[in-house]
Design an enzyme around this catalytic site. Sequence first.
Site, PDB file in Angstrom:
ATOM      1  N   ASP A  79      33.009  33.228  42.832  1.00  0.00           N
ATOM      2  CA  ASP A  79      33.423  34.620  42.730  1.00  0.00           C
ATOM      3  C   ASP A  79      34.928  34.650  42.999  1.00  0.00           C
ATOM      4  O   ASP A  79      35.494  33.726  43.584  1.00  0.00           O
ATOM      5  CB  ASP A  79      32.647  35.524  43.703  1.00  0.00           C
ATOM      6  CG  ASP A  79      32.724  36.996  43.273  1.00  0.00           C
ATOM      7  OD1 ASP A  79      33.553  37.318  42.390  1.00  0.00           O
ATOM      8  OD2 ASP A  79      31.975  37.830  43.816  1.00  0.00           O
TER       9      ASP A  79
HETATM   10  C1  BGC Z   1      33.139  40.565  41.909  1.00  0.00           C
HETATM   11  C2  BGC Z   1      32.500  39.884  40.722  1.00  0.00           C
HETATM   12  C3  BGC Z   1      33.405  40.000  39.535  1.00  0.00           C
HETATM   13  C4  BGC Z   1      34.740  39.381  39.887  1.00  0.00           C
HETATM   14  C5  BGC Z   1      35.759  39.406  38.772  1.00  0.00           C
HETATM   15  C6  BGC Z   1      34.546  40.076  42.144  1.00  0.00           C
HETATM   16  O1  BGC Z   1      35.193  40.846  43.095  1.00  0.00           O
HETATM   17  O2  BGC Z   1      32.348  40.363  43.048  1.00  0.00           O
HETATM   18  O3  BGC Z   1      31.246  40.436  40.459  1.00  0.00           O
HETATM   19  O4  BGC Z   1      32.833  39.407  38.416  1.00  0.00           O
HETATM   20  O5  BGC Z   1      35.295  40.084  40.977  1.00  0.00           O
HETATM   21  O6  BGC Z   1      36.268  40.672  38.565  1.00  0.00           O
END
Ligand code: BGC
Length: 736
Positions: free
Chosen positions: A267
Site C-alpha cells: 500500500d
Molecule cells: C490506499 C489504497 C490506495 C492507495 C493508492 C492508499 O492510501 O489505502 O487503497 O490504492 O492509497 O492511492
Amino acid sequence: MRILWILASIAALIAAARVLLAQTPPPYRNPKLAVQQRVDDLLRRMTLREKAEMLAGGGWMESQANQRLGIPAIKMADGPMGVRNWLGSSAITNAAAVTPVTATAFPAGIAIAASWDPEMADREGRAIAQEVKALGRDMILGPTVNINRLPLWGRNFEGYGEDPQLAARMGVAYIRGVQGEGVIPSVKHFAANNQEFERHRIDETIGERALNEIYFPAFRAAVQEAGVWAVMSAYNKVNGVWCAENPYLLSDTLKKRWGFQGFVISDWGSTYSTAATVNAGMDLEMPGGEPMRIWLSKPATQKDGNGAGWLEADKVLAAVAAGAVKQEAVDDAVRRLLRVMFTAGLFDRPHTAGGEVDTPEQRAVARAAATEGIVLLKNADGALPLDATRIHSLAVIGPNAAVARTGGGGSSLVRPKYAVTPLAGIEERAAPHVKVQYALGVAMEGTDAGDAAARQAARDEAVALARQSDAAVVVVGYAAALESEGFDRKSMDLPAGQDDLIQAVAAANPHTTVVVVAGAPVTMTGWIDRVPAALCAWYGGQEAGHAIGDILFGAANPSGKLPVTFPKEWKDSPAYGHYPGENLHVEYAEGIYVGYRGFDQRNIEPLFPFGHGLSYTRFEYSDLAITPARVAAGKPVTVTMKLRNAGSRPGAEVVQLYVHQVHSSEDRPPKELKAFRRVTLAAGESQTVRFTLAADAMSFYSTARKNWVAEPGQFEVLAGASSRDIRLKAAFELGH
Ligand code: BGC
C-alpha cells in the site's frame, strides 16, 4: 588470393548473421511463446541492478520501465469503484485544482455486495477494466475485500460486508471481470485493514482462527479461484509485524500455502525496512521516484506514519551485497512482476489513452448495479411503491436529496462526467402526474448552515412542505467528507440534525419514506418506528438517482439484501469495546464472532439482520432436501429447495444457505453463510434452486492442527430470506 576471398566471405556472412540476429526479436518479445519461457528469457538478460530497479515504483502510480530491454511501466489507477485520477495522492487529486480524469462512477463495493449478485460484480469489473484501458492504464487498485468488522470504519463503503463467503464471491467475480479484459486488479488490503484510526501504526492482535475463518477467505478465494494477478498489502501491523514485511502473511500464507503466483504490491507508503520487506515477500514498493520523495518529505506524510523508499535499487543492492537479501528473492519478485505483465499482454498490446469512457453500456451497468443494491429495509402496509396515479404532490427533503453522493471519500472517489441526484431521479419518475417540491431541511454536517435563525427557517420550510404534500421522501446520510478513507466515523449516528429532521417530517406527514445514502449502518432507533418505509441506497455511483426513483415508484422491484448487520446501537456491535485500541494496539477479542456471528452467539436483536431486504412481491420457500442424508467425509452434499414468487410482480430473491454444526469439539457460530443464490422470478413462477455444499462448507479452522477440520456428526442446513428469517431447515450426517 583464394584464401583471402574465403575469409572475406566468412566475415561478410558473420556480419550478415549479426545483423539478422540483431533484427530478430529476442524470445521474450515473441507473443507466441509461453509466458514462462518469455519470463525466463528476459530475466536472463537483466543485470542485478536492472532487476533491483523493478522492486520500487517509478512514480506515484507506475512501476519502473526499463528502456534498454523495453520493459514497460505498469500504469495504475485507483479504484475500486471506477477509474480515478492517477496524478498524485488522493488528497491532491480529489482537490478541484488538478486536471480532472472523469470516468463512470460505479456503486460502492457495499452496494454491489448488497445485490448478492456476483454476475453484477463481474460486469462492473469488466466495465471498469474497459475504462482503465481506454484511459491508457494497465492496473486498477481494487477490489477491497477487507471485512466490515465495525460500523464505524471509514472505508466500510468500499468493502463487501461482514461475511467472508459473500466477500469472497463478490471479490472473485470482480477480479474475473477485470482480468478477463487483460487488466491487472489488485485485491486489497492484505490483511485486516479494518479501521482507519492509526492505520499506519496500529498493531492488531488477531487469533489464527479468526484470520483464517473471517479475514482471509476472500483473499484466499481471490488467489485460488480467480488466480488474482496482484495483492496489495495493508498498512497496519498484524500480530506485531507490519503487513508489508510480514512473512506469515506474504510468504507463508499467500505464496506458500495458497500458491499465489502474482505479485505483492505495498500500500502507498507502508514500508519501513529493506531486507525484512523483500525477504517477507514484497515484490513492488509503491509509490516511488521523485513523487514519492516529495511526498515523504512533507511533515503531514510523516506525521501520519507513512514509510517509503526502502526498496530503491541502491538499498536493495546494498542488502544483497551484505548478504541480508538473497539474489533469489530479487529474482522471485521480478519473475512475478514479469509473469503478470506478460500474462496481461503489456508487452504485446500496450494500452494507449484515447478510448471511450462512460459509454452507454457502462452507464447501464452502473444503473443496474445501483438498482440491485438498494435494500428495502421497512415497508409497513405496502407504503411503497409510491403510486404516481394516486399522489399528486411529493416533498423531497434532506441534505442528500439534491446532491449526488456517488461514493465515500479517499482514494476510491471517482469524478464522473455527470451524476443523477435522488431529486432528479425522483422527478423523472414522478412526471407528469406528481408535483415534486424540494426543501433542504438541514445542511450536511460540516457545511455552512448559517446562523440559528437560518437553520430554523430551513427546517420549518421542510416541515411545512411535508405537511402540504401527499407524501414525503427524506434523503439523509453521510458524505465523502464525513465517511472516508483516512479516518473513521466518529459515531454510528446520522450527522447532526438529521434525526430531528426525520422526526419532524414524519410528524407532519405520515406517508414519509426515509432513504439513507451512506456506506455503513446508521442508528435509526429515534425514528424507524415513526416512518412506514425506509430504504438503504448506499453510495450508488453516478446513476444512483435513477435507481432510487425507479425503486420508489416501483419501476424496479427492490431485491438488495444487507451485507452487514444493522445494530440498534454501536454498543451492540461485537467489536464494541475492542476498538480503536490503546497505545497503538487493538485486540480482536471477539475472534470469529464478527457481524451476525456475534449477534447470534450473544443473542442480541439487531435493528435489521444480515441478509435482510424486502421486496414488493412475496416469496415462498418449500421442499428443502439434502442428498445424501449421510455423506462420506470429504464429499459434497446437494441441497435443493423450491422458491415461488407468490406475489403479483416480477422480482428477485436472494436465497441464503446457512450451515450449523450441531455438536462440535470447538465453539462454532450458530450459523454461517455457506452459499446463496439470487433468483429472478415472474409473478406466480416457481423454480427449484440447487446448491452444492463442498466439504469446506462443513469445516472450521483448527488452531491446534493448523488446518481446516470437518468433524463427523450432524449438520443443519438453514435456508433463509435473511440470517434471522430462516424459512426451512434440514439436517444431514457427515460420516468418518
Ligand atoms: C490506499 C489504497 C490506495 C492507495 C493508492 C492508499 O492510501 O489505502 O487503497 O490504492 O492509497 O492511492
